[in-house]
Scaffold this motif. Structure first.
Motif, short mmCIF file in Angstrom:
data_model
loop_
_atom_site.label_atom_id
_atom_site.label_comp_id
_atom_site.label_asym_id
_atom_site.label_seq_id
_atom_site.Cartn_x
_atom_site.Cartn_y
_atom_site.Cartn_z
N LEU A 1 -3.47 44.90 -18.06
CA LEU A 1 -2.50 46.00 -18.13
C LEU A 1 -3.17 47.34 -17.85
O LEU A 1 -2.60 48.20 -17.16
CB LEU A 1 -1.82 46.00 -19.51
N LEU A 2 -4.39 47.53 -18.37
CA LEU A 2 -5.12 48.78 -18.11
C LEU A 2 -5.49 48.89 -16.64
O LEU A 2 -5.46 49.99 -16.07
CB LEU A 2 -6.37 48.86 -18.99
N LEU A 3 -5.87 47.78 -16.01
CA LEU A 3 -6.20 47.82 -14.58
C LEU A 3 -4.97 48.22 -13.76
O LEU A 3 -5.08 48.99 -12.80
CB LEU A 3 -6.72 46.46 -14.10
N TYR A 4 -3.80 47.68 -14.13
CA TYR A 4 -2.58 48.02 -13.41
C TYR A 4 -2.21 49.49 -13.62
O TYR A 4 -1.92 50.22 -12.67
CB TYR A 4 -1.43 47.12 -13.87
N LEU A 5 -2.22 49.93 -14.88
CA LEU A 5 -1.75 51.28 -15.20
C LEU A 5 -2.70 52.37 -14.73
O LEU A 5 -2.27 53.45 -14.33
CB LEU A 5 -1.55 51.42 -16.71
N PHE A 6 -4.02 52.12 -14.80
CA PHE A 6 -4.99 53.21 -14.62
C PHE A 6 -6.02 52.94 -13.51
O PHE A 6 -6.83 53.82 -13.23
CB PHE A 6 -5.71 53.48 -15.94
N GLY A 7 -5.98 51.75 -12.90
CA GLY A 7 -6.87 51.51 -11.76
C GLY A 7 -6.60 52.55 -10.68
O GLY A 7 -5.45 52.85 -10.39
N ALA A 8 -7.67 53.11 -10.11
CA ALA A 8 -7.50 54.18 -9.13
C ALA A 8 -8.48 54.03 -7.97
O ALA A 8 -8.87 55.00 -7.34
CB ALA A 8 -7.69 55.55 -9.80
N SER A 9 -8.88 52.78 -7.70
CA SER A 9 -9.85 52.55 -6.62
C SER A 9 -9.39 51.42 -5.70
O SER A 9 -10.01 50.36 -5.64
CB SER A 9 -11.23 52.26 -7.21
N PRO A 10 -8.28 51.65 -4.94
CA PRO A 10 -7.78 50.61 -4.05
C PRO A 10 -8.45 50.61 -2.67
O PRO A 10 -8.21 49.72 -1.86
CB PRO A 10 -6.31 50.97 -3.90
N ALA A 11 -9.29 51.64 -2.40
CA ALA A 11 -9.90 51.79 -1.07
C ALA A 11 -11.34 52.23 -1.23
O ALA A 11 -11.75 52.73 -2.29
CB ALA A 11 -9.11 52.83 -0.26
N VAL A 12 -12.11 52.07 -0.14
CA VAL A 12 -13.53 52.43 -0.19
C VAL A 12 -14.01 52.72 1.22
O VAL A 12 -13.45 52.21 2.21
CB VAL A 12 -14.35 51.28 -0.83
N GLY A 13 -15.03 53.55 1.33
CA GLY A 13 -15.65 53.79 2.62
C GLY A 13 -16.39 52.55 3.10
O GLY A 13 -16.97 51.80 2.31
N SER A 14 -16.40 52.33 4.41
CA SER A 14 -16.98 51.10 4.95
C SER A 14 -18.49 50.99 4.72
O SER A 14 -19.05 49.90 4.72
CB SER A 14 -16.67 50.97 6.44
N SER A 15 -19.18 52.13 4.49
CA SER A 15 -20.63 52.07 4.26
C SER A 15 -20.96 51.26 3.00
O SER A 15 -22.05 50.70 2.88
CB SER A 15 -21.24 53.48 4.14
N PHE A 16 -20.01 51.17 2.07
CA PHE A 16 -20.26 50.46 0.81
C PHE A 16 -20.48 48.97 1.04
O PHE A 16 -21.24 48.33 0.30
CB PHE A 16 -19.09 50.68 -0.16
N VAL A 17 -19.80 48.40 2.04
CA VAL A 17 -19.87 46.93 2.22
C VAL A 17 -20.66 46.53 3.46
O VAL A 17 -20.65 45.37 3.84
CB VAL A 17 -18.45 46.31 2.30
N GLU A 18 -21.36 47.50 4.07
CA GLU A 18 -22.12 47.18 5.28
C GLU A 18 -23.04 45.99 5.04
O GLU A 18 -23.84 45.98 4.11
CB GLU A 18 -22.95 48.40 5.70
N GLY A 19 -22.90 44.96 5.87
CA GLY A 19 -23.77 43.80 5.75
C GLY A 19 -23.40 42.84 4.64
O GLY A 19 -24.14 41.89 4.37
N ARG A 20 -22.28 43.07 3.97
CA ARG A 20 -21.86 42.18 2.88
C ARG A 20 -20.55 41.51 3.21
O ARG A 20 -19.67 42.13 3.81
CB ARG A 20 -21.66 42.98 1.58
N PRO A 21 -20.37 40.23 2.84
CA PRO A 21 -19.05 39.60 3.02
C PRO A 21 -18.04 40.24 2.07
O PRO A 21 -18.38 40.64 0.96
CB PRO A 21 -19.31 38.13 2.64
N HIS A 22 -16.80 40.37 2.52
CA HIS A 22 -15.76 40.95 1.66
C HIS A 22 -14.39 40.51 2.15
O HIS A 22 -14.26 39.95 3.24
CB HIS A 22 -15.87 42.49 1.67
N GLU A 23 -13.39 40.75 1.31
CA GLU A 23 -12.01 40.36 1.63
C GLU A 23 -11.14 41.56 1.97
O GLU A 23 -9.92 41.46 2.06
CB GLU A 23 -11.40 39.62 0.43
N LEU A 24 -11.75 42.73 2.14
CA LEU A 24 -10.97 43.96 2.35
C LEU A 24 -10.35 43.99 3.73
O LEU A 24 -10.84 43.37 4.68
CB LEU A 24 -11.87 45.18 2.17
#
Length: 508
Positions: free
Chosen positions: A176-199
């Motif tokens: 419930l806290l993740l739904y109500l107050f989560g505020a990180s639905p996006a990220v810069g691509s440099s964060f996942v460079e070279g890593r597998p991800h589902e974004l």
């Protein structure tokens, strides 16, 4: 009458008004081009090792601002605001760096270029840096640049059993806290460079989850295969302590391969066990106790019991200058009381696994219409379950309002119901909407603009000259204290490391 209501009625008003809370808030220092600031921790802020309110987290570039424990929400947030003002004035005097207002990081350089925190030449300072070096080897430095808010909470008279009961229910209901107050639905691509991800690709340099709430708390955040193998039980202090002791003393083959030192004699990590030290365990909530200098946290818990809980899943709200609102804090207080007062059956390995799946589902898809979560053998709607929890919280909010005056805790529940009724009002949806409206779907452009606005707003706030004097004095005192710590060391670092990590230091 429900068991929750009976327990609530049995609580004297002095217990409710005796509630204490404190906040630890992490933020990266960023350059005006949205890149990570690679400069050392500003000298005018004092010693990151010994300052009581301004330190660093993983990276030298990652500030951590720490309030004291407060009986009033307003006093807690006022102190957090003052610490921010002190930091912003130092940053302004030194140049053009900003505090990055999102939980997900700014533009990052190559992994090995991200500077780890430095704490001087004392054994305790070196150990802090070596621990961070170990985190870099184990998880990569990028993952460690994620920032959040930790909310520390206590209530008078709660036993160890009561706190662990709270923790079990918190883990069941934290979606419930993740739904109500989560505020990180996006990220810069440099964060996942070279890593597998589902974004999914949103724009040239931005990735996202269309219905995501908190990438920070999802598979890209504080996660690891090693820690996923931990089946930590929260059924009491004894079982929790045993789970943690095992992780702190059991060698882990992948980490043994890294070794404590490299062939040149430099330290790679503090230990080759699954966890180097207690802080490496990434729970959404932790039982905590203030420790004595040099004491192991697990020993402190076993010796003197749980003193407070540390809630660790709150994202920074980029629309709020200090990252969290008074309304959110009121909801947290009501929610934590609900977790404490509600029946809390023992957890099981099957339930622990299901809660992990619920967390990932909510982090990645929390706003998806009709999303269901696992509850026992059933699938239940996230919104339906959330509304049920909020309804059960109503007598608690009313009791807190009666104790403090006004109706602000009940208003926090009304606001939560509105977010459950309309997902577009949640912080995560608002972030994506703002990025679309004004920033061509760019995470960096949106967050940089919010960071600038936050900087200007906090610098424009009135501040008393005595606050400037106080933080200058705290900075100077912290530098002197670091010197004292360094001068008092007598042991070679390797002997200090072995003694600190000795399994005997973990027991009673």
């Amino acid at each position: 009458m429900s068991q929750l209501q009976e327990r609530l009625r049995a609580l004297p008003t002095r217990v409710l008004t005796g509630m204490r809370r404190g906040i630890e808030k992490e933020s990266l220092r960023a350059r005006p081009d949205a890149g990570l600031a690679l400069t050392p921790h500003p000298a005018a802020l004092g010693s990151a090792l010994t300052h009581p309110h301004i330190t660093t987290d993983f990276s030298e570039s990652q500030l951590e601002l720490v309030t004291g424990a407060h009986a009033s929400i307003e006093a807690c947030l006022d102190e957090l605001t003052q610490i921010h003002q002190a930091v912003y004035r130092v940053l302004q005097a030194a140049g053009d760096e900003l505090l990055w207002v999102s939980s997900m990081p700014c533009e990052l350089p190559a992994d090995e270029t991200i500077p780890i925190g430095r704490y001087g030449n004392s054994n305790v300072g070196r150990a802090k840096s070596v621990y961070r070096m170990g985190l870099g080897h184990r998880y990569g430095r990028r993952m460690q640049t994620i920032s959040g808010i930790h909310y520390n909470w206590s209530l008078p008279g709660v036993t160890d059993e009561g706190y662990f009961s709270l923790i079990r229910n918190f883990r069941r209901h934290s979606f419930l806290l993740l739904y109500l107050f989560g505020a990180s639905p996006a990220v810069g691509s440099s964060f996942v460079e070279g890593r597998p991800h589902e974004l999914q690709q949103l724009s040239e340099r931005t990735l996202y989850m269309p219905h995501g709430t908190s990438l920070r708390m999802g598979r890209l955040g504080y996660q690891s295969d090693a820690q996923a193998s931990l089946k930590v039980s929260y059924n009491g202090l004894a079982s929790y302590g045993a789970s943690l002791q095992d992780a702190l003393t059991r060698p882990y083959p992948a980490y043994a391969a890294i070794g404590v030192q490299n062939p040149g004699g430099e330290y790679n990590q503090l230990a080759t066990s699954l966890l180097q030290i207690e802080n490496e365990f990434y729970g959404t909530i932790r039982p905590k106790r203030v420790i004595f200098p040099g004491e192991r946290p697990l020993h402190a818990l076993r010796e003197r019991g749980v003193e407070y809980v540390e809630v660790r899943l709150m994202d920074l709200n980029p629309f709020v200058p200090i990252g969290i609102t008074a309304e959110t804090v009121r909801f947290l207080d009501v929610f934590l009381l609900h977790c404490l007062l509600s029946p809390s059956p023992p957890d099981t390995p099957d339930e622990i696994a299901a809660l992990g799946r619920n967390q990932h589902r909510t982090a990645a898809r929390g706003r998806e219409p009709g999303l269901t979560l696992e509850r026992g053998t059933q699938e239940v709607g996230l919104v339906d379950w959330g509304l049920q929890i909020v309804d059960e919280c109503r007598p608690i909010a009313a009791a807190l309002d009666a104790a403090h005056g006004g109706e602000l805790h009940q208003a926090a529940l009304v606001a939560a119901r509105e977010l459950l009724a309309d997902a577009s009002l949640t912080p995560s949806a608002r972030v994506l909407n703002a990025m679309a409206q004004d920033f061509q779907h760019s995470f960096s452009a949106f967050t940089l603009a919010q960071s600038r606005q936050t900087q200007q707003g906090l610098l424009a706030l009135p501040h008393a000259a005595e606050h400037d004097a106080r933080y200058a004095q705290l900075a100077q005192a912290s530098v002197e204290e670091q010197r004292r710590v360094e001068a008092s060391d007598t042991l070679p670092f390797e002997i200090y490391r072995q003694q600190y990590l000795s399994p005997q230091r973990l027991g009673l």
